[in-house]
Design a protein around this motif. Structure first.
Motif, PDB file in Angstrom:
ATOM      1  N   SER A 125      40.154   5.668  19.980  1.00 21.51           N
ATOM      2  CA  SER A 125      39.083   6.316  20.709  1.00 21.51           C
ATOM      3  C   SER A 125      38.068   5.267  21.169  1.00 21.51           C
ATOM      4  N   ILE A 126      37.282   5.625  22.137  1.00 19.88           N
ATOM      5  CA  ILE A 126      36.317   4.691  22.706  1.00 19.88           C
ATOM      6  C   ILE A 126      35.328   4.249  21.638  1.00 19.88           C
ATOM      7  N   GLY A 127      35.098   2.951  21.559  1.00 18.93           N
ATOM      8  CA  GLY A 127      34.118   2.413  20.627  1.00 18.93           C
ATOM      9  C   GLY A 127      34.634   2.159  19.230  1.00 18.93           C
ATOM     10  N   SER A 128      35.904   2.445  18.984  1.00 19.71           N
ATOM     11  CA  SER A 128      36.438   2.168  17.645  1.00 19.71           C
ATOM     12  C   SER A 128      37.600   1.198  17.778  1.00 19.71           C
ATOM     13  N   ASP A 129      37.350  -0.041  17.442  1.00 18.91           N
ATOM     14  CA  ASP A 129      38.347  -1.100  17.559  1.00 18.91           C
ATOM     15  C   ASP A 129      38.879  -1.448  16.176  1.00 18.91           C
ATOM     16  N   PRO A 130      40.184  -1.278  15.940  1.00 12.60           N
ATOM     17  CA  PRO A 130      40.748  -1.534  14.617  1.00 12.60           C
ATOM     18  C   PRO A 130      41.001  -3.015  14.321  1.00 12.60           C
ATOM     19  N   THR A 131      40.640  -3.901  15.228  1.00 12.92           N
ATOM     20  CA  THR A 131      40.949  -5.321  15.054  1.00 12.92           C
ATOM     21  C   THR A 131      40.327  -5.899  13.786  1.00 12.92           C
ATOM     22  N   ALA A 132      39.075  -5.568  13.528  1.00 13.12           N
ATOM     23  CA  ALA A 132      38.416  -6.112  12.335  1.00 13.12           C
ATOM     24  C   ALA A 132      39.146  -5.678  11.061  1.00 13.12           C
ATOM     25  N   ALA A 133      39.582  -4.429  11.021  1.00 14.79           N
ATOM     26  CA  ALA A 133      40.309  -3.939   9.846  1.00 14.79           C
ATOM     27  C   ALA A 133      41.653  -4.660   9.704  1.00 14.79           C
ATOM     28  N   LEU A 134      42.331  -4.919  10.827  1.00 12.21           N
ATOM     29  CA  LEU A 134      43.606  -5.631  10.770  1.00 12.21           C
ATOM     30  C   LEU A 134      43.397  -7.078  10.328  1.00 12.21           C
ATOM     31  N   LEU A 135      42.351  -7.720  10.811  1.00 18.16           N
ATOM     32  CA  LEU A 135      42.067  -9.098  10.398  1.00 18.16           C
ATOM     33  C   LEU A 135      41.813  -9.173   8.894  1.00 18.16           C
ATOM     34  N   LYS A 136      41.097  -8.192   8.372  1.00 15.61           N
ATOM     35  CA  LYS A 136      40.855  -8.167   6.924  1.00 15.61           C
ATOM     36  C   LYS A 136      42.154  -7.917   6.174  1.00 15.61           C
ATOM     37  N   TYR A 137      42.971  -7.010   6.666  1.00 12.52           N
ATOM     38  CA  TYR A 137      44.263  -6.729   6.035  1.00 12.52           C
ATOM     39  C   TYR A 137      45.145  -7.976   6.041  1.00 12.52           C
ATOM     40  N   ALA A 138      45.173  -8.700   7.162  1.00 12.55           N
ATOM     41  CA  ALA A 138      45.954  -9.934   7.253  1.00 12.55           C
ATOM     42  C   ALA A 138      45.441 -10.961   6.243  1.00 12.55           C
ATOM     43  N   GLU A 139      44.130 -11.052   6.118  1.00 12.89           N
ATOM     44  CA  GLU A 139      43.542 -11.987   5.153  1.00 12.89           C
ATOM     45  C   GLU A 139      43.930 -11.607   3.724  1.00 12.89           C
ATOM     46  N   ASP A 140      43.871 -10.317   3.424  1.00 11.22           N
ATOM     47  CA  ASP A 140      44.243  -9.837   2.085  1.00 11.22           C
ATOM     48  C   ASP A 140      45.709 -10.120   1.769  1.00 11.22           C
ATOM     49  N   ARG A 141      46.551 -10.165   2.786  1.00 15.19           N
ATOM     50  CA  ARG A 141      47.986 -10.403   2.619  1.00 15.19           C
ATOM     51  C   ARG A 141      48.372 -11.873   2.835  1.00 15.19           C
ATOM     52  N   ASP A 142      47.379 -12.754   2.926  1.00 15.68           N
ATOM     53  CA  ASP A 142      47.609 -14.181   3.191  1.00 15.68           C
ATOM     54  C   ASP A 142      48.384 -14.412   4.484  1.00 15.68           C
ATOM     55  N   MET A 143      48.109 -13.589   5.495  1.00  9.06           N
ATOM     56  CA  MET A 143      48.785 -13.702   6.783  1.00  9.06           C
ATOM     57  C   MET A 143      47.814 -14.042   7.918  1.00  9.06           C
ATOM     58  N   ALA A 144      46.563 -14.272   7.601  1.00 14.33           N
ATOM     59  CA  ALA A 144      45.564 -14.517   8.643  1.00 14.33           C
ATOM     60  C   ALA A 144      45.934 -15.716   9.514  1.00 14.33           C
ATOM     61  N   SER A 145      46.501 -16.753   8.901  1.00 11.75           N
ATOM     62  CA  SER A 145      46.854 -17.950   9.673  1.00 11.75           C
ATOM     63  C   SER A 145      48.120 -17.734  10.504  1.00 11.75           C
TER      64      SER A 145
END
Length: 126
Positions: free
Chosen positions: A1-21
């Motif tokens: 929906s407009i104004g809700s970008d899931p990118t920040a949540a995915l970046l945190k999830y990637a970091e938690d899974r050691d996949m950010a890099s």
């Protein structure tokens, strides 16, 4: 929906899974299709994660994405590979991806106070 970008949540999830890099992000739009295809190919080979943002802006490239998606086979790609996509509702978005992928919705909280609290609680994108 407009104004809700899931990118920040995915970046945190990637970091938690050691996949950010190993996360490659591309914002879709005019001329980004070939770059996105290359990132997907690299992710399949290396086991990386690929995020295609705003797929609704690349409607003409969606048939190509569908062909790429249908060509991904578990036996020919690294097991850690993930393809993430974001899109507003669009008739151009491939049904095969919608039917076979895991879907998440990201709805903003109702009310000004809840929305502000959520916004302030998100990690900024670096």
């Amino acid at each position: 929906s407009i104004g809700s970008d899931p990118t920040a949540a995915l970046l945190k999830y990637a970091e938690d899974r050691d996949m950010a890099s190993k996360l490659s992000v591309i914002s879709m739009g005019q001329g980004q299709g070939p770059k996105a295809a290359k990132l997907i190919e690299q992710g399949i080979e290396s086991g990386g994660w690929v995020l295609l943002q705003n797929c609704h802006l690349a409607a003409s490239w969606m048939p190509t994405l569908e062909k790429i998606y249908e060509g991904i086979k578990p036996e020919t790609c690294e097991p850690d590979f993930r393809l993430w996509v974001t899109s507003m509702p669009s008739k151009a978005f491939p049904l095969s991806i919608l039917q076979n992928g895991v879907k998440m919705t990201n709805e903003p909280p109702s009310g000004v106070r809840a929305n502000l609290k959520r916004s302030l609680g998100l990690d900024p994108i670096s």
